[in-house]
Design an enzyme around this catalytic site. Structure first.
Site, PDB file in Angstrom:
ATOM      1  N   CYS A 157       0.796  -1.236   0.000  1.00 15.23           N
ATOM      2  CA  CYS A 157       0.000   0.000   0.000  1.00 15.23           C
ATOM      3  C   CYS A 157       0.830   1.289   0.000  1.00 15.23           C
ATOM      4  O   CYS A 157       0.519   2.233  -0.733  1.00 15.23           O
ATOM      5  CB  CYS A 157      -0.969  -0.002   1.187  1.00 15.23           C
ATOM      6  SG  CYS A 157      -0.294  -0.733   2.679  1.00 15.23           S
TER       7      CYS A 157
ATOM      8  N   HIS B  15      -2.806   6.212   4.705  1.00 14.58           N
ATOM      9  CA  HIS B  15      -1.357   6.326   4.917  1.00 14.58           C
ATOM     10  C   HIS B  15      -0.896   7.708   4.447  1.00 14.58           C
ATOM     11  O   HIS B  15      -1.315   8.175   3.377  1.00 14.58           O
ATOM     12  CB  HIS B  15      -0.604   5.289   4.085  1.00 14.58           C
ATOM     13  CG  HIS B  15      -0.719   3.874   4.573  1.00 14.58           C
ATOM     14  ND1 HIS B  15      -1.305   3.524   5.763  1.00 14.58           N
ATOM     15  CD2 HIS B  15      -0.284   2.712   4.012  1.00 14.58           C
ATOM     16  CE1 HIS B  15      -1.242   2.208   5.923  1.00 14.58           C
ATOM     17  NE2 HIS B  15      -0.631   1.691   4.860  1.00 14.58           N
TER      18      HIS B  15
HETATM   19  N1  LIG Z   1      -4.903  -3.605   4.766  1.00  9.47           N
HETATM   20  C1  LIG Z   1      -4.148  -3.012   3.841  1.00  9.47           C
HETATM   21  O1  LIG Z   1      -3.966  -1.778   3.809  1.00  9.47           O
HETATM   22  C2  LIG Z   1      -3.523  -3.840   2.799  1.00  9.47           C
HETATM   23  C3  LIG Z   1      -2.929  -3.207   1.751  1.00  9.47           C
HETATM   24  C4  LIG Z   1      -2.297  -3.961   0.777  1.00  9.47           C
HETATM   25  C5  LIG Z   1      -2.305  -5.316   0.909  1.00  9.47           C
HETATM   26  N2  LIG Z   1      -2.895  -5.923   1.954  1.00  9.47           N
HETATM   27  C6  LIG Z   1      -2.859  -7.375   2.042  1.00  9.47           C
HETATM   28  O2  LIG Z   1      -4.168  -7.903   1.920  1.00  9.47           O
HETATM   29  C7  LIG Z   1      -4.291  -9.057   2.746  1.00  9.47           C
HETATM   30  C8  LIG Z   1      -5.489  -8.943   3.669  1.00  9.47           C
HETATM   31  O3  LIG Z   1      -5.455  -7.737   4.400  1.00  9.47           O
HETATM   32  P1  LIG Z   1      -6.733  -7.272   5.256  1.00  9.47           P
HETATM   33  O4  LIG Z   1      -6.355  -5.982   5.836  1.00  9.47           O
HETATM   34  O5  LIG Z   1      -7.975  -7.410   4.455  1.00  9.47           O
HETATM   35  O6  LIG Z   1      -6.729  -8.406   6.421  1.00  9.47           O
HETATM   36  P2  LIG Z   1      -7.952  -8.885   7.340  1.00  9.47           P
HETATM   37  O7  LIG Z   1      -9.015  -7.865   7.455  1.00  9.47           O
HETATM   38  O8  LIG Z   1      -7.301  -9.390   8.577  1.00  9.47           O
HETATM   39  O9  LIG Z   1      -8.594 -10.131   6.516  1.00  9.47           O
HETATM   40  C9  LIG Z   1      -7.885 -11.307   6.281  1.00  9.47           C
HETATM   41  C10 LIG Z   1      -8.699 -12.204   5.372  1.00  9.47           C
HETATM   42  O10 LIG Z   1      -7.937 -13.390   5.075  1.00  9.47           O
HETATM   43  C11 LIG Z   1      -8.739 -14.536   5.375  1.00  9.47           C
HETATM   44  N3  LIG Z   1      -7.886 -15.656   5.759  1.00  9.47           N
HETATM   45  C12 LIG Z   1      -7.021 -15.721   6.793  1.00  9.47           C
HETATM   46  N4  LIG Z   1      -6.449 -16.949   6.828  1.00  9.47           N
HETATM   47  C13 LIG Z   1      -6.951 -17.646   5.801  1.00  9.47           C
HETATM   48  C14 LIG Z   1      -6.783 -18.978   5.311  1.00  9.47           C
HETATM   49  N5  LIG Z   1      -5.931 -19.818   5.903  1.00  9.47           N
HETATM   50  N6  LIG Z   1      -7.483 -19.383   4.238  1.00  9.47           N
HETATM   51  C15 LIG Z   1      -8.352 -18.527   3.637  1.00  9.47           C
HETATM   52  N7  LIG Z   1      -8.581 -17.259   4.042  1.00  9.47           N
HETATM   53  C16 LIG Z   1      -7.880 -16.836   5.127  1.00  9.47           C
HETATM   54  C17 LIG Z   1      -9.612 -14.077   6.517  1.00  9.47           C
HETATM   55  O11 LIG Z   1     -10.706 -14.949   6.652  1.00  9.47           O
HETATM   56  P3  LIG Z   1     -11.439 -15.131   8.097  1.00  9.47           P
HETATM   57  O12 LIG Z   1     -12.344 -13.948   8.258  1.00  9.47           O
HETATM   58  O13 LIG Z   1     -12.173 -16.411   7.904  1.00  9.47           O
HETATM   59  O14 LIG Z   1     -10.363 -15.198   9.133  1.00  9.47           O
HETATM   60  C18 LIG Z   1     -10.008 -12.693   5.998  1.00  9.47           C
HETATM   61  O15 LIG Z   1     -10.986 -12.816   4.997  1.00  9.47           O
HETATM   62  C19 LIG Z   1      -2.934  -9.221   3.425  1.00  9.47           C
HETATM   63  O16 LIG Z   1      -2.157 -10.092   2.627  1.00  9.47           O
HETATM   64  C20 LIG Z   1      -2.352  -7.854   3.375  1.00  9.47           C
HETATM   65  O17 LIG Z   1      -0.945  -7.883   3.409  1.00  9.47           O
HETATM   66  C21 LIG Z   1      -3.522  -5.209   2.902  1.00  9.47           C
END
Ligand SMILES: NC(=O)c1ccc[n+]([C@@H]2O[C@H](COP(=O)([O-])OP(=O)(O)OC[C@H]3O[C@@H](n4cnc5c(N)ncnc54)[C@H](OP(=O)(O)O)[C@@H]3O)[C@@H](O)[C@H]2O)c1
Length: 351
Positions: free
Chosen positions: A127, A242
């Protein structure tokens, strides 16, 4: 493509995943069906819009055209190649595949042409990198960037939903003069604090992985390994949005006025720059918007060929979900969704 694509969203219950679902619908992406996947914990849960969460299995991942992943690096490491082997193009939000030579790392306004060489997996940048390169691209084209000195002020939603809850719980406890629970998301209390520790320190490295991502991904996206980059990534108690202070040293002369003009004309950028009127980008104003906001554009008094900028964007939107959906749209427009040959995957990507 007549009836639309069959699209999987993996991590659909998360912050980025739920926004990707909203954007696929809101931007009328040509999907015939969208299937939501998350961890076993969420299987059977009904999401807004009526989708019921599925679990990942060899059977459930068949027959997709496109798979948008935001479920962390280990899920992408295991399941992205399987989706790709089953015929889908994967757009991955995690860092798992970003620096792989065969995986294009793409920002829609910056290097869309890189999509043409995809081999089943396309990576969405980190991000902080994403928002910065949208603003740097026109300056790089005009004057060539030689060196960047970056300090980030990163919101807790960049860590995941758990981190947002931790910030709110700690803030609430402290405002009510209660002890806080030991931090679980960060090394220290995040409420009313600033942590020079966004991401984690790999063994033997004095930079965090977040700082390394900013350095390496910027060079890959701008296709210029020569740019020298110094980065300090700081986590601050902001929920979403950010902010980045970026010192940009160019090879050729570039005035603040010309930079302002280039940025005002750049796709995906809004210039907010009138300090006399207290007008500059703010994280709270960027929330819910897709643009990258740039202000405080000024000459670095310490260097003839350097400018200072303040760059702000919604890390969950342009920093993640919006760019992922924009990449899906570009893949569709370029006829690249069903063009890949099975078996022509990035080397080493087979699960
Ligand atoms: N947040 C940001 O600003 C941002 C920016 C760029 C990239 N990202 C990337 O995007 C990803 C998610 O970020 P987020 O902020 O959305 O996180 P989040 O709100 O914590 O959500 C995580 C998601 O992953 C799922 N998950 C976790 N373990 C899993 C598994 N073993 N199999 C299948 N699904 C699984 C969770 O499902 P459950 O609800 O069932 O646990 C949930 O849907 C990360 O890789 C992060 O690095 C995030």
């Amino acid at each position: 493509m007549t009836n639309g694509y069959r699209v999987a969203v993996v991590g659909a219950t998360g912050q980025v995943g739920s926004l990707m679902l909203e954007l696929l619908r809101g931007r009328s992406f040509p999907a015939s069906e969208i299937v939501a996947f998350a961890s076993e914990r969420s299987v059977g849960r009904e999401l807004e819009g009526g989708l019921v969460v599925q679990g990942l299995s060899d059977e459930s991942i068949q027959d997709f055209d496109l798979a948008l992943f935001s479920a962390g690096g280990s899920t992408s490491g295991e399941w992205a190649p399987r989706f790709a082997d089953a015929g889908a193009v994967v757009i991955d939000n995690s860092s798992r595949w970003r620096m792989h030579d065969d995986v294009p790392l793409v920002v829609s306004e910056v290097n869309p042409e890189a999509l043409d060489h995809h081999r089943g997996i396309v990576a969405n940048p980190n991000c902080s990198t994403m928002q910065m390169v949208v603003a740097l691209k026109p300056l790089h084209e005009e004057a060539g960037i030689e060196r960047l000195v970056i300090s980030t002020y990163q919101a807790v939603s960049g860590t995941g939903r758990g981190a947002v809850e931790e910030l709110l719980e700690q803030s609430h406890a402290l405002l009510h003069e209660r002890e806080i629970a030991p931090p679980s998301q960060y090394a220290h209390q995040i409420a009313f604090n600033a942590l020079p520790h966004a991401g984690c320190f790999a063994d033997g490295d004095d930079h965090t992985d977040e700082e390394r991502k900013l350095i390496n991904e910027t060079r890959k996206i701008l296709d210029d390994p020569e740019i020298s980059i110094s980065a300090t990534c700081v986590r601050v108690p902001v929920i979403t949005g950010h902010s980045e202070a970026v010192n940009v040293q160019t090879r050729d002369a570039l005035s603040p006025e010309r930079a302002r003009e280039l940025l005002a004309a750049a796709p995906g950028v809004t210039v907010l720059d009138d300090p006399d009127d207290a007008l500059y980008p703010l994280a709270i104003d960027a929330v819910g918007k897709d643009d990258v906001f740039v202000g405080r554009i000024r000459r670095d008094p310490g260097h003839q060929r350097a400018l200072d900028l303040w760059i702000v964007s919604d890390n969950l939107r342009k920093g993640a979900a919006t760019n992922a959906v924009q990449l899906a749209e570009l893949l569709h427009e370029r006829g690249l969704i069903r063009a890949q040959a099975i078996g022509d995957r990035p080397a080493g990507s087979r699960a």
